[in-house]
Scaffold this active site. Structure first.
Site, PDB file in Angstrom:
ATOM      1  N   CYS A   1     -12.864 -28.918 -64.291  1.00 35.68           N
ATOM      2  CA  CYS A   1     -13.090 -28.643 -62.864  1.00 35.68           C
ATOM      3  C   CYS A   1     -13.179 -27.116 -62.648  1.00 35.68           C
ATOM      4  O   CYS A   1     -12.335 -26.370 -63.158  1.00 35.68           O
ATOM      5  CB  CYS A   1     -11.969 -29.237 -62.015  1.00 35.68           C
ATOM      6  SG  CYS A   1     -11.862 -31.029 -62.168  1.00 35.68           S
TER       7      CYS A   1
ATOM      8  N   ASN B   1      -6.322 -22.727 -53.915  1.00 40.81           N
ATOM      9  CA  ASN B   1      -5.555 -21.631 -54.504  1.00 40.81           C
ATOM     10  C   ASN B   1      -6.522 -20.774 -55.289  1.00 40.81           C
ATOM     11  O   ASN B   1      -7.162 -21.263 -56.217  1.00 40.81           O
ATOM     12  CB  ASN B   1      -4.522 -22.172 -55.494  1.00 40.81           C
ATOM     13  CG  ASN B   1      -3.315 -22.724 -54.784  1.00 40.81           C
ATOM     14  OD1 ASN B   1      -2.738 -22.068 -53.925  1.00 40.81           O
ATOM     15  ND2 ASN B   1      -2.943 -23.940 -55.130  1.00 40.81           N
TER      16      ASN B   1
ATOM     17  N   CYS C   1       6.751 -32.267 -60.321  1.00 39.44           N
ATOM     18  CA  CYS C   1       5.335 -32.372 -60.662  1.00 39.44           C
ATOM     19  C   CYS C   1       5.214 -32.219 -62.183  1.00 39.44           C
ATOM     20  O   CYS C   1       5.568 -31.176 -62.730  1.00 39.44           O
ATOM     21  CB  CYS C   1       4.575 -31.266 -59.934  1.00 39.44           C
ATOM     22  SG  CYS C   1       2.834 -31.181 -60.387  1.00 39.44           S
TER      23      CYS C   1
ATOM     24  N   CYS D   1     -10.110 -25.025 -61.276  1.00 38.27           N
ATOM     25  CA  CYS D   1      -8.765 -25.360 -61.782  1.00 38.27           C
ATOM     26  C   CYS D   1      -8.364 -24.517 -62.984  1.00 38.27           C
ATOM     27  O   CYS D   1      -9.130 -24.346 -63.932  1.00 38.27           O
ATOM     28  CB  CYS D   1      -8.715 -26.843 -62.141  1.00 38.27           C
ATOM     29  SG  CYS D   1      -7.099 -27.363 -62.730  1.00 38.27           S
TER      30      CYS D   1
ATOM     31  N   SER E   1      -8.630 -36.819 -56.544  1.00 39.47           N
ATOM     32  CA  SER E   1      -9.074 -35.451 -56.272  1.00 39.47           C
ATOM     33  C   SER E   1     -10.558 -35.507 -55.946  1.00 39.47           C
ATOM     34  O   SER E   1     -11.393 -35.493 -56.839  1.00 39.47           O
ATOM     35  CB  SER E   1      -8.830 -34.578 -57.501  1.00 39.47           C
ATOM     36  OG  SER E   1      -7.459 -34.582 -57.807  1.00 39.47           O
ATOM     37  N   LEU E   2     -10.854 -35.565 -54.666  1.00 39.42           N
ATOM     38  CA  LEU E   2     -12.248 -35.775 -54.249  1.00 39.42           C
ATOM     39  C   LEU E   2     -12.964 -34.434 -54.056  1.00 39.42           C
ATOM     40  O   LEU E   2     -13.988 -34.174 -54.670  1.00 39.42           O
ATOM     41  CB  LEU E   2     -12.265 -36.613 -52.967  1.00 39.42           C
ATOM     42  CG  LEU E   2     -13.611 -37.181 -52.556  1.00 39.42           C
ATOM     43  CD1 LEU E   2     -14.210 -38.058 -53.644  1.00 39.42           C
ATOM     44  CD2 LEU E   2     -13.494 -37.986 -51.262  1.00 39.42           C
ATOM     45  N   HIS E   3     -12.434 -33.610 -53.184  1.00 41.17           N
ATOM     46  CA  HIS E   3     -12.872 -32.220 -53.012  1.00 41.17           C
ATOM     47  C   HIS E   3     -14.291 -31.998 -52.505  1.00 41.17           C
ATOM     48  O   HIS E   3     -14.711 -30.849 -52.342  1.00 41.17           O
ATOM     49  CB  HIS E   3     -12.689 -31.411 -54.304  1.00 41.17           C
ATOM     50  CG  HIS E   3     -11.298 -31.389 -54.849  1.00 41.17           C
ATOM     51  ND1 HIS E   3     -10.189 -31.227 -54.050  1.00 41.17           N
ATOM     52  CD2 HIS E   3     -10.818 -31.511 -56.121  1.00 41.17           C
ATOM     53  CE1 HIS E   3      -9.104 -31.245 -54.808  1.00 41.17           C
ATOM     54  NE2 HIS E   3      -9.460 -31.424 -56.060  1.00 41.17           N
TER      55      HIS E   3
ATOM     56  N   CYS F   1      -1.231 -24.749 -60.498  1.00 41.06           N
ATOM     57  CA  CYS F   1      -0.826 -25.354 -61.754  1.00 41.06           C
ATOM     58  C   CYS F   1      -1.704 -24.893 -62.912  1.00 41.06           C
ATOM     59  O   CYS F   1      -2.905 -24.816 -62.793  1.00 41.06           O
ATOM     60  CB  CYS F   1      -0.880 -26.865 -61.629  1.00 41.06           C
ATOM     61  SG  CYS F   1       0.655 -27.532 -62.159  1.00 41.06           S
TER      62      CYS F   1
ATOM     63  N   CYS G   1      -6.546 -29.410 -70.626  1.00 36.94           N
ATOM     64  CA  CYS G   1      -7.297 -30.472 -69.961  1.00 36.94           C
ATOM     65  C   CYS G   1      -8.754 -30.344 -70.358  1.00 36.94           C
ATOM     66  O   CYS G   1      -9.251 -29.247 -70.565  1.00 36.94           O
ATOM     67  CB  CYS G   1      -7.147 -30.313 -68.442  1.00 36.94           C
ATOM     68  SG  CYS G   1      -7.912 -31.650 -67.493  1.00 36.94           S
TER      69      CYS G   1
ATOM     70  N   GLY H   1      -3.401 -31.456 -66.937  1.00 38.36           N
ATOM     71  CA  GLY H   1      -3.941 -32.631 -67.624  1.00 38.36           C
ATOM     72  C   GLY H   1      -4.459 -33.705 -66.699  1.00 38.36           C
ATOM     73  O   GLY H   1      -4.203 -33.693 -65.483  1.00 38.36           O
ATOM     74  N   GLU H   2      -5.197 -34.641 -67.273  1.00 40.10           N
ATOM     75  CA  GLU H   2      -5.741 -35.768 -66.521  1.00 40.10           C
ATOM     76  C   GLU H   2      -4.995 -37.027 -66.981  1.00 40.10           C
ATOM     77  O   GLU H   2      -5.187 -37.489 -68.109  1.00 40.10           O
ATOM     78  CB  GLU H   2      -7.254 -35.867 -66.793  1.00 40.10           C
ATOM     79  CG  GLU H   2      -7.918 -37.150 -66.346  1.00 40.10           C
ATOM     80  CD  GLU H   2      -7.620 -37.546 -64.897  1.00 40.10           C
ATOM     81  OE1 GLU H   2      -7.770 -36.707 -63.995  1.00 40.10           O
ATOM     82  OE2 GLU H   2      -7.232 -38.707 -64.674  1.00 40.10           O
TER      83      GLU H   2
ATOM     84  N   GLU I   1       3.653 -26.901 -68.229  1.00 39.23           N
ATOM     85  CA  GLU I   1       4.280 -26.460 -66.978  1.00 39.23           C
ATOM     86  C   GLU I   1       4.854 -27.635 -66.206  1.00 39.23           C
ATOM     87  O   GLU I   1       4.253 -28.710 -66.173  1.00 39.23           O
ATOM     88  CB  GLU I   1       3.177 -25.848 -66.096  1.00 39.23           C
ATOM     89  CG  GLU I   1       3.236 -24.364 -65.998  1.00 39.23           C
ATOM     90  CD  GLU I   1       2.102 -23.829 -65.142  1.00 39.23           C
ATOM     91  OE1 GLU I   1       1.185 -23.245 -65.725  1.00 39.23           O
ATOM     92  OE2 GLU I   1       2.126 -24.023 -63.915  1.00 39.23           O
TER      93      GLU I   1
END
Ligand code: SAH
Length: 350
Positions: free
Chosen positions: A117, A295, A106, A120, A219-221, A338, A113, A164-165, A93
């Site tokens: 997470c 999201n 993006c 995600c 990406s702490l979250h 995503c 991935c 992906g990372e 994507e």
């Protein structure tokens, strides 16, 4: 002989290969300009290249050329989401966001991935492979080509925040950064590129030493390990203290402000106490916090924080001298955090 991926090569590499083939070195520059500047996808369509040379090159090299499998355009803000089919049939994507200050793309860095997470969509169908440098670059080129009849269209910013990372595909991502910055190609400045990671600490330390003035986004979250452990498996390996210490080291070397992504999830990480805890941990790091009401993805049931919680969280951070803003959501009518489009596509295939 297996053909080589010519668009994953740097100019010096291509020069060395053409010289080995008995060709003059300057030919590499000509070919390179056609490939990366003019975005040609066929050696036979290149000006300055004879038919016999084009034949020779096509025997030895292939030019990555993903196909647009589908494209959705937001009626609200013009955001475009693309599903691209790679040469081997894998699907990724890519998103184009149109801001007043320019066009941001993006990009995905892997097919699937393996970071797992919990919130995600990209990780849902597991991991297939890392993308080649040419395949990351091709996402921006495809969008540029799609808009070729739009006067003055140019991609000015890139975020590595798709599927992906990036730091799990380290070498290819670094090579991509060099290629996309190349003056002979798209020439996108490092300062206009953001790389987002879930917190692969050794990768952050390595990246610090590349001396590329890109923006690092983390990406702490979560404000503490207890919460982060439940959301992000990477936290079992590298705890928040270790992650933030790598960020401090990165900042010391690169001198750049760091971005922290924080997805606000109702009742999980969004109280004023969490905001104060976060502010305390980020103290002393020159940073910006991007708050994103999570999201909701169909496969998981995390709920978005309420407007009140989002506002209070933001205010608490700002009052604690931490620069924080709520990220504007783009493309809401074309759905899909995503990875979501790709998941739907995979489901329809089986
Ligand atoms: N692997 C990298 C880059 C890809 S994800 C990373 O983890 O940073 C890009 C960003 O979207 C990350 O900050 C990720 O945590 C966030 N994200 C993923 N799913 C989300 C969701 N459902 N709601 C809000 N943000 C999400």
């Amino acid at each position: 002989m297996d053909k080589k991926d010519v668009k994953s090569m740097t100019l010096p590499q291509l020069e060395a290969e053409l010289v080995e083939m008995g060709l003059p070195k300057f030919r590499a520059g000509q070919v390179y300009r056609q490939l990366f500047g003019k975005l040609k996808t066929d050696f036979h369509h290149m000006s300055d290249i004879s038919v016999s040379l084009a034949n020779q090159l096509s025997e030895r090299y292939y030019i990555t050329a993903p196909q647009i499998a589908s494209k959705l355009v937001s009626k609200i803000d013009g955001t475009e989401k693309y599903l691209l089919a790679l040469d081997d049939g894998n699907i990724i994507e890519t998103v184009l966001m149109r801001y007043e200050h320019g066009n941001t793309v993006c990009v995905s860095t892997q097919v699937g991935c393996r970071m797992g997470c919990a919130f995600c969509a990209s990780t849902k169908n597991g991991f297939v492979r890392g993308l080649e440098p040419s395949e990351i670059l091709a996402q921006i080129e495809t969008i540029t080509r799609e808009h070729s009849d739009e006067e003055g269209f140019r991609v000015s910013n890139i975020v590595l925040m798709g599927i992906g990372e990036p730091l799990d595909n380290y070498d290819n991502v670094i090579k991509f950064l060099h290629l996309v910055n190349d003056k002979m190609g798209l020439g996108i400045g490092y300062r206009h590129i953001s790389l987002s990671t879930c917190g692969v600490v050794p990768g952050i330390k390595r990246l610090a030493r590349e001396e590329l003035p890109i923006t690092l986004s983390i990406s702490l979250h979560a404000p503490n390990d207890a919460i982060r452990d439940t959301m992000m498996p990477i936290n079992h390996k590298y705890k928040i203290d270790e992650l933030l210490s790598a960020c401090r080291e990165y900042q010391k070397i690169c001198g750049r402000r760091i971005s922290f992504e924080y997805a606000l999830i109702d009742g999980v990480n969004d109280t004023p106490t969490h905001a104060l805890e976060l502010a305390k941990r980020l103290k002393g790091i020159m940073c910006h916090v991007n708050l994103i009401p999570v999201n909701t993805i169909r496969e998981k049931n995390f709920k978005k924080s309420t407007k009140n919680s989002v506002n209070l969280f933001t205010k608490t951070l700002n009052d604690s001298k931490i620069n924080a803003t709520v990220r504007r959501k783009l493309g809401s009518d074309i759905d899909a955090a995503c990875g979501q489009l790709r998941n739907d596509h995979m489901k329809n295939k089986v």
